[in-house]
Write a protein that holds these residues in place. Structure first.
Motif, PDB file in Angstrom:
ATOM      1  N   GLY A   1       0.758  -1.315   0.079  1.00 16.39           N
ATOM      2  CA  GLY A   1      -0.048   0.140  -0.105  1.00 16.39           C
ATOM      3  C   GLY A   1       0.758   1.067   0.095  1.00 16.39           C
ATOM      4  O   GLY A   1       1.782   1.345  -0.982  1.00 16.39           O
TER       5      GLY A   1
ATOM      6  N   LEU B   1      -3.243   3.602   5.370  1.00 18.91           N
ATOM      7  CA  LEU B   1      -4.058   2.804   4.364  1.00 18.91           C
ATOM      8  C   LEU B   1      -4.512   3.419   3.089  1.00 18.91           C
ATOM      9  O   LEU B   1      -4.448   4.710   2.949  1.00 18.91           O
ATOM     10  N   LEU B   2      -4.489   2.667   2.295  1.00 18.93           N
ATOM     11  CA  LEU B   2      -5.218   3.007   0.936  1.00 18.93           C
ATOM     12  C   LEU B   2      -6.655   3.332   1.077  1.00 18.93           C
ATOM     13  O   LEU B   2      -7.467   2.964   1.967  1.00 18.93           O
TER      14      LEU B   2
ATOM     15  N   SER C   1      -2.427  -5.287  -2.774  1.00 24.51           N
ATOM     16  CA  SER C   1      -3.120  -4.735  -1.657  1.00 24.51           C
ATOM     17  C   SER C   1      -4.276  -4.127  -2.103  1.00 24.51           C
ATOM     18  O   SER C   1      -4.347  -3.524  -3.231  1.00 24.51           O
ATOM     19  N   TYR C   2      -5.640  -3.887  -1.629  1.00 26.09           N
ATOM     20  CA  TYR C   2      -6.910  -3.429  -2.060  1.00 26.09           C
ATOM     21  C   TYR C   2      -7.169  -2.556  -0.837  1.00 26.09           C
ATOM     22  O   TYR C   2      -7.668  -3.248   0.524  1.00 26.09           O
ATOM     23  N   GLY C   3      -7.750  -1.276  -0.778  1.00 26.19           N
ATOM     24  CA  GLY C   3      -8.503  -0.390   0.002  1.00 26.19           C
ATOM     25  C   GLY C   3      -9.941  -0.875  -0.057  1.00 26.19           C
ATOM     26  O   GLY C   3     -10.559  -0.693  -0.916  1.00 26.19           O
TER      27      GLY C   3
ATOM     28  N   GLU D   1      -7.875  -2.475   5.011  1.00 21.75           N
ATOM     29  CA  GLU D   1      -7.023  -2.975   3.664  1.00 21.75           C
ATOM     30  C   GLU D   1      -6.605  -4.089   3.713  1.00 21.75           C
ATOM     31  O   GLU D   1      -6.080  -4.980   4.735  1.00 21.75           O
TER      32      GLU D   1
ATOM     33  N   GLU E   1      -5.184   5.384  -6.660  1.00 20.73           N
ATOM     34  CA  GLU E   1      -6.281   5.644  -5.638  1.00 20.73           C
ATOM     35  C   GLU E   1      -7.257   6.621  -6.384  1.00 20.73           C
ATOM     36  O   GLU E   1      -6.825   7.476  -6.900  1.00 20.73           O
TER      37      GLU E   1
END
Length: 337
Positions: free
Chosen positions: A35, A46-47, A88-90, A96, A288
């Motif tokens: 991230g 965090l994202l 990774s993905y928010g 996350e 983002e």
């Protein structure tokens, strides 16, 4: 000097007819973060929801595993190269999710058959890691620091013959905090790792080993080349010596979403997996969505200027004309005429 209880009897002999496989364990000790964080240390950020990050990193380790018994020495793993794909993905503003997939590309060292051990596999799948990051504090929400809690689980599905898998799953919990420190960005982390006992540890060690991991990072800020200096330490219950690594390097943005990174540094300690030198190179991609527009639920009141507030035009009054007698306009007569 390592205490190698499992194969010390083989090191005291020059040759052995029967070959014994070394019990497998995870040799890799580097924790990779995802991230908005540095690749080797978290910063508590965090994202944003809907944001994603992908990183491809390759690394080289020199002498991550050296076995000794008195004056005898066996460089079981002299050189090791591996690659890591992480993403990774928010999901939410406070959640996350991420995954890591490491692969050992090649490794080589002294021939272990001279002490009766079977050769190691030169390639193999590493330990996949599933991770969840929970945001507790955020400077974006006008709070003093960024604070996050990471929970990760390593799956025992890698190659034990390549020293890339523990006997069972590993669990890690880590807290990371980040804050500005003058012109620099600082971050600190502390966590614990629960894993299977290292088979090279003394026989008195229990089946599970608890390891305390600490880290600190200083990084410059800006949109151009940024420098990083990271310090990492680990203290394991099944090892008499700590593992310490210092990594320094930088990050070079290629565009707002893509950047290159490179770090290198020495390692101190005789714990298995602590190399004398480590080099890390890679590329990361992060995208983002823009911040969401905030809409007002109440109508905006309209204001109009009152007539009384309008500036009044100044009245132009004609100037008063004073009549002049005609005789005053006529030239005076010469009395001599």
């Amino acid at each position: 000097m390592l205490r190698w209880a499992v194969v010390s009897a083989f090191l005291s002999c020059s040759t052995a007819r029967a070959q014994v496989s070394l019990p497998g364990f995870e040799l890799e000790r580097l924790d990779v973060t995802l991230g908005r964080n540095s690749i080797v240390s978290g910063n508590g950020q965090l994202l944003v929801p809907g944001g994603m990050s992908v990183a491809l990193a390759g690394q080289y380790q020199h002498l991550p595993l050296v076995l000794r018994n008195g004056e005898r020495r066996l460089d079981l793993v002299r050189s090791r190269a591996s690659v890591l794909l992480a993403g990774s993905y928010g999901v939410l503003s406070w959640l996350e999710l991420g995954i890591q997939l490491p692969v050992v590309l090649w490794q080589k060292g002294d021939d272990p058959r001279t002490v009766g051990l079977a050769p190691l596999a030169s390639q193999g799948l590493g330990t996949p890691v599933l991770q969840a990051r929970f945001g507790l504090l955020s400077q974006r929400a006008e709070q003093p620091v960024d604070l996050a809690l990471d929970l990760a689980m390593g799956l025992p599905v890698g190659s034990s013959h390549a020293l890339a898998r523990d006997a069972g799953p590993r669990f890690q919990a880590r807290a990371t905090v980040g804050m500005p420190l003058g012109p620099l960005q600082s971050s600190f982390e502390a966590g614990v790792l629960l894993r299977s006992r290292n088979p090279l540890a003394p026989p008195s060690a229990s089946g599970q080993a608890l390891e305390v991991r600490l880290g600190a990072l200083l990084a410059t800020t800006g949109k151009q080349l940024r420098g990083e200096l990271a310090l990492r330490g680990a203290f394991a219950a099944d090892s008499s010596q700590p593992s310490i690594e210092v990594l320094a390097g930088g990050r070079m943005p290629l565009n707002p979403e893509l950047e290159l990174f490179a770090l290198a540094g020495p390692g101190l300690g005789a714990t298995p997996g602590t190399p004398i030198a480590r080099v890390l190179l890679g590329v990361s991609f992060r995208r983002e969505p823009p911040p969401r527009m905030e809409f007002l639920t109440e109508p905006v009141p309209r204001f109009r200027l009152e007539e009384a507030q309008k500036p009044k035009k100044e009245e132009v009054r004609p100037e008063t004309v004073v009549p002049v007698p005609t005789r005053e306009l006529m030239p005076s007569e010469d009395p001599s005429t």
